[in-house]
Every structure is written in structure tokens, then in C-alpha cells.
Design a protein around this motif. Structure first.
Motif, PDB file in Angstrom:
ATOM      1  N   GLN A 288       8.787   1.712   9.622  1.00 53.78           N
ATOM      2  CA  GLN A 288       8.965   0.982   8.351  1.00 53.78           C
ATOM      3  C   GLN A 288       7.675   0.418   7.954  1.00 53.78           C
ATOM      4  OE1 GLN A 288      12.065   1.115   6.814  1.00 53.78           O
ATOM      5  NE2 GLN A 288      12.492   2.475   8.322  1.00 53.78           N
ATOM      6  N   ALA A 289       6.693   1.390   7.626  1.00 54.25           N
ATOM      7  CA  ALA A 289       5.620   1.091   6.850  1.00 54.25           C
ATOM      8  C   ALA A 289       5.053   2.324   6.166  1.00 54.25           C
ATOM      9  CB  ALA A 289       4.407   0.798   8.062  1.00 54.25           C
ATOM     10  N   THR A 290       4.043   2.081   5.313  1.00 53.22           N
ATOM     11  CA  THR A 290       3.743   3.328   4.342  1.00 53.22           C
ATOM     12  C   THR A 290       2.956   4.343   5.320  1.00 53.22           C
ATOM     13  OG1 THR A 290       1.407   2.349   3.990  1.00 53.22           O
ATOM     14  CG2 THR A 290       3.190   1.624   2.475  1.00 53.22           C
ATOM     15  N   PRO A 291       3.177   5.519   4.846  1.00 54.04           N
ATOM     16  CA  PRO A 291       2.312   6.755   5.501  1.00 54.04           C
ATOM     17  C   PRO A 291       0.681   6.304   5.775  1.00 54.04           C
ATOM     18  CG  PRO A 291       4.058   7.569   3.952  1.00 54.04           C
ATOM     19  CD  PRO A 291       3.786   5.998   3.694  1.00 54.04           C
ATOM     20  N   GLY A 292       0.393   5.698   4.596  1.00 51.90           N
ATOM     21  CA  GLY A 292      -1.255   5.174   4.664  1.00 51.90           C
ATOM     22  C   GLY A 292      -1.456   4.268   5.732  1.00 51.90           C
ATOM     23  N   ARG A 293      -0.617   3.454   6.131  1.00 53.10           N
ATOM     24  CA  ARG A 293      -0.855   2.220   7.030  1.00 53.10           C
ATOM     25  C   ARG A 293      -0.606   3.034   8.274  1.00 53.10           C
ATOM     26  NH1 ARG A 293      -3.358  -1.369   9.401  1.00 53.10           N
ATOM     27  NH2 ARG A 293      -2.238  -2.658  10.807  1.00 53.10           N
ATOM     28  N   VAL A 294       0.500   3.701   8.620  1.00 43.67           N
ATOM     29  CA  VAL A 294       0.652   4.410   9.884  1.00 43.67           C
ATOM     30  C   VAL A 294      -0.433   5.342  10.075  1.00 43.67           C
ATOM     31  CG1 VAL A 294       2.186   5.717  11.092  1.00 43.67           C
ATOM     32  CG2 VAL A 294       2.937   4.206   9.592  1.00 43.67           C
ATOM     33  N   TRP A 295      -0.918   6.071   9.316  1.00 42.02           N
ATOM     34  CA  TRP A 295      -2.272   7.092   9.218  1.00 42.02           C
ATOM     35  C   TRP A 295      -3.581   6.116   9.907  1.00 42.02           C
ATOM     36  CZ3 TRP A 295      -3.385  11.735  10.446  1.00 42.02           C
ATOM     37  CH2 TRP A 295      -4.916  12.080  10.520  1.00 42.02           C
ATOM     38  N   GLU A 296      -3.783   5.108   9.097  1.00 34.84           N
ATOM     39  CA  GLU A 296      -4.668   4.212   9.433  1.00 34.84           C
ATOM     40  C   GLU A 296      -4.887   3.669  10.765  1.00 34.84           C
ATOM     41  OE1 GLU A 296      -6.224  -0.303   8.224  1.00 34.84           O
ATOM     42  OE2 GLU A 296      -4.733   0.577   7.058  1.00 34.84           O
ATOM     43  N   ILE A 297      -3.640   3.491  11.340  1.00 31.13           N
ATOM     44  CA  ILE A 297      -3.792   3.105  12.938  1.00 31.13           C
ATOM     45  C   ILE A 297      -3.712   4.140  13.769  1.00 31.13           C
ATOM     46  CG2 ILE A 297      -2.320   1.962  14.531  1.00 31.13           C
ATOM     47  CD1 ILE A 297      -1.061   0.505  12.246  1.00 31.13           C
ATOM     48  N   PHE A 298      -2.982   5.457  13.422  1.00 33.55           N
ATOM     49  CA  PHE A 298      -3.184   6.572  14.212  1.00 33.55           C
ATOM     50  C   PHE A 298      -4.205   7.123  14.368  1.00 33.55           C
ATOM     51  CE2 PHE A 298       0.729   9.879  15.074  1.00 33.55           C
ATOM     52  CZ  PHE A 298       0.380   9.820  16.627  1.00 33.55           C
ATOM     53  N   SER A 299      -4.985   7.307  13.377  1.00 38.03           N
ATOM     54  CA  SER A 299      -6.020   8.042  13.297  1.00 38.03           C
ATOM     55  C   SER A 299      -7.307   7.292  13.878  1.00 38.03           C
ATOM     56  CB  SER A 299      -6.349   8.574  12.011  1.00 38.03           C
ATOM     57  OG  SER A 299      -6.616   7.709  10.900  1.00 38.03           O
TER      58      SER A 299
END
Length: 142
Positions: free
Chosen positions: A10-21
Motif C-alpha cells: 500500500q504505497a505508490t510504485p515510485g515509493r517502493v522503487w525508491e526503497i527497493f533500488s
């Protein structure tokens, strides 16, 4: 051998990508990582290398081999007789964000190592994605 784990976040794809990458910060939120040392500066890119120490595993140097900014990166670590590929995908599915981690072990010893380490690998990959979910949801409006 191949291992996959996905979670809806439950977060934006941009936020998840920011953390994951942002692999340099993985040790701050993933209990499966003891330490991370970027061997290159800046955001990840094809050819970027990172040294990772994990409990119960040998130290590995991972090199990014594929990158689709905002969606996917893949990296490879090599050891005697084994090539390990890790995939990290963020996608939007029906208005939700899904994060998927994949680990593939190949080579003459890849199958043997995969079988020997299957339980630990499944635990680690699930814990990593669930930890990503937790940190992304705690830092993002719901």
C-alpha cells in the motif's frame, strides 16, 4: 533452482522503487542483510557493483546486468560452480503496487546449492519483501 516471492504494498510504485533500488540502505530495513558496501557511487546502473554480507551466507559481490528504471533491476553474483541472479520488480497491478523478488541459481553446482539452501533462501526472500512492504507502507500515506 528458482525462488520467487511477491507482496502487494500500500504505497505508490515510485515509493517502493525508491526503497527497493537504493541497495546501499538495505541493511537499515532488511534483517537478512548484515552490511552493504556499494563499490560504485550514485544510483544503480548497469555494471554497478555491490558487496553484501548476509547471515549464514558467503559474502557476495553483485553486479547489475539489467535495469528498467522505476520497474526492474537484475544483478548477478558468481561463485565457484554457481551463478546466482537476483531480480527485483515493482509493478502496478489493478491500482496496487506489487513487489517481486526472484533468485535463480544456475551452473554445475547451482542446483545442488539451491537444494541445500532452499529453506534459508525461501525464508530470506520472503522476509526481504515483507520488510520492504513494512518500510514502504510506514513511510507512505495509505
Amino acid at each position: 533452482m528458482r525462488f520467487d516471492y511477491s507482496a502487494t504494498i500500500q504505497a505508490t510504485p515510485g515509493r517502493v522503487w525508491e526503497i527497493f533500488s537504493d541497495v546501499a540502505r538495505w541493511a537499515a530495513w532488511s534483517p537478512t542483510i548484515d552490511s552493504v558496501e556499494r563499490l560504485d557511487e550514485g544510483p544503480i546502473y548497469i555494471g554497478a557493483r555491490t558487496r553484501i554480507r548476509q547471515p549464514k551466507l558467503p559474502v557476495a559481490v553483485w553486479e547489475v546486468t539489467e535495469l528498467i528504471e522505476g520497474e526492474y533491476f537484475e544483478w548477478v553474483a558468481r561463485g565457484p560452480g554457481v551463478k546466482t541472479t537476483g531480480g527485483h520488480r515493482v509493478s502496478e497491478v489493478s491500482g496496487s503496487t506489487v513487489a517481486t523478488a526472484t533468485l535463480i541459481q544456475e551452473g554445475p553446482l547451482g542446483w545442488v546449492l539451491g537444494r541445500m539452501m532452499a529453506k534459508l533462501t525461501r525464508e530470506y526472500i520472503a522476509l526481504e519483501v515483507e520488510s520492504l512492504k513494512k518500510i514502504a507502507e510506514s513511510a507512505s500515506p495509505k
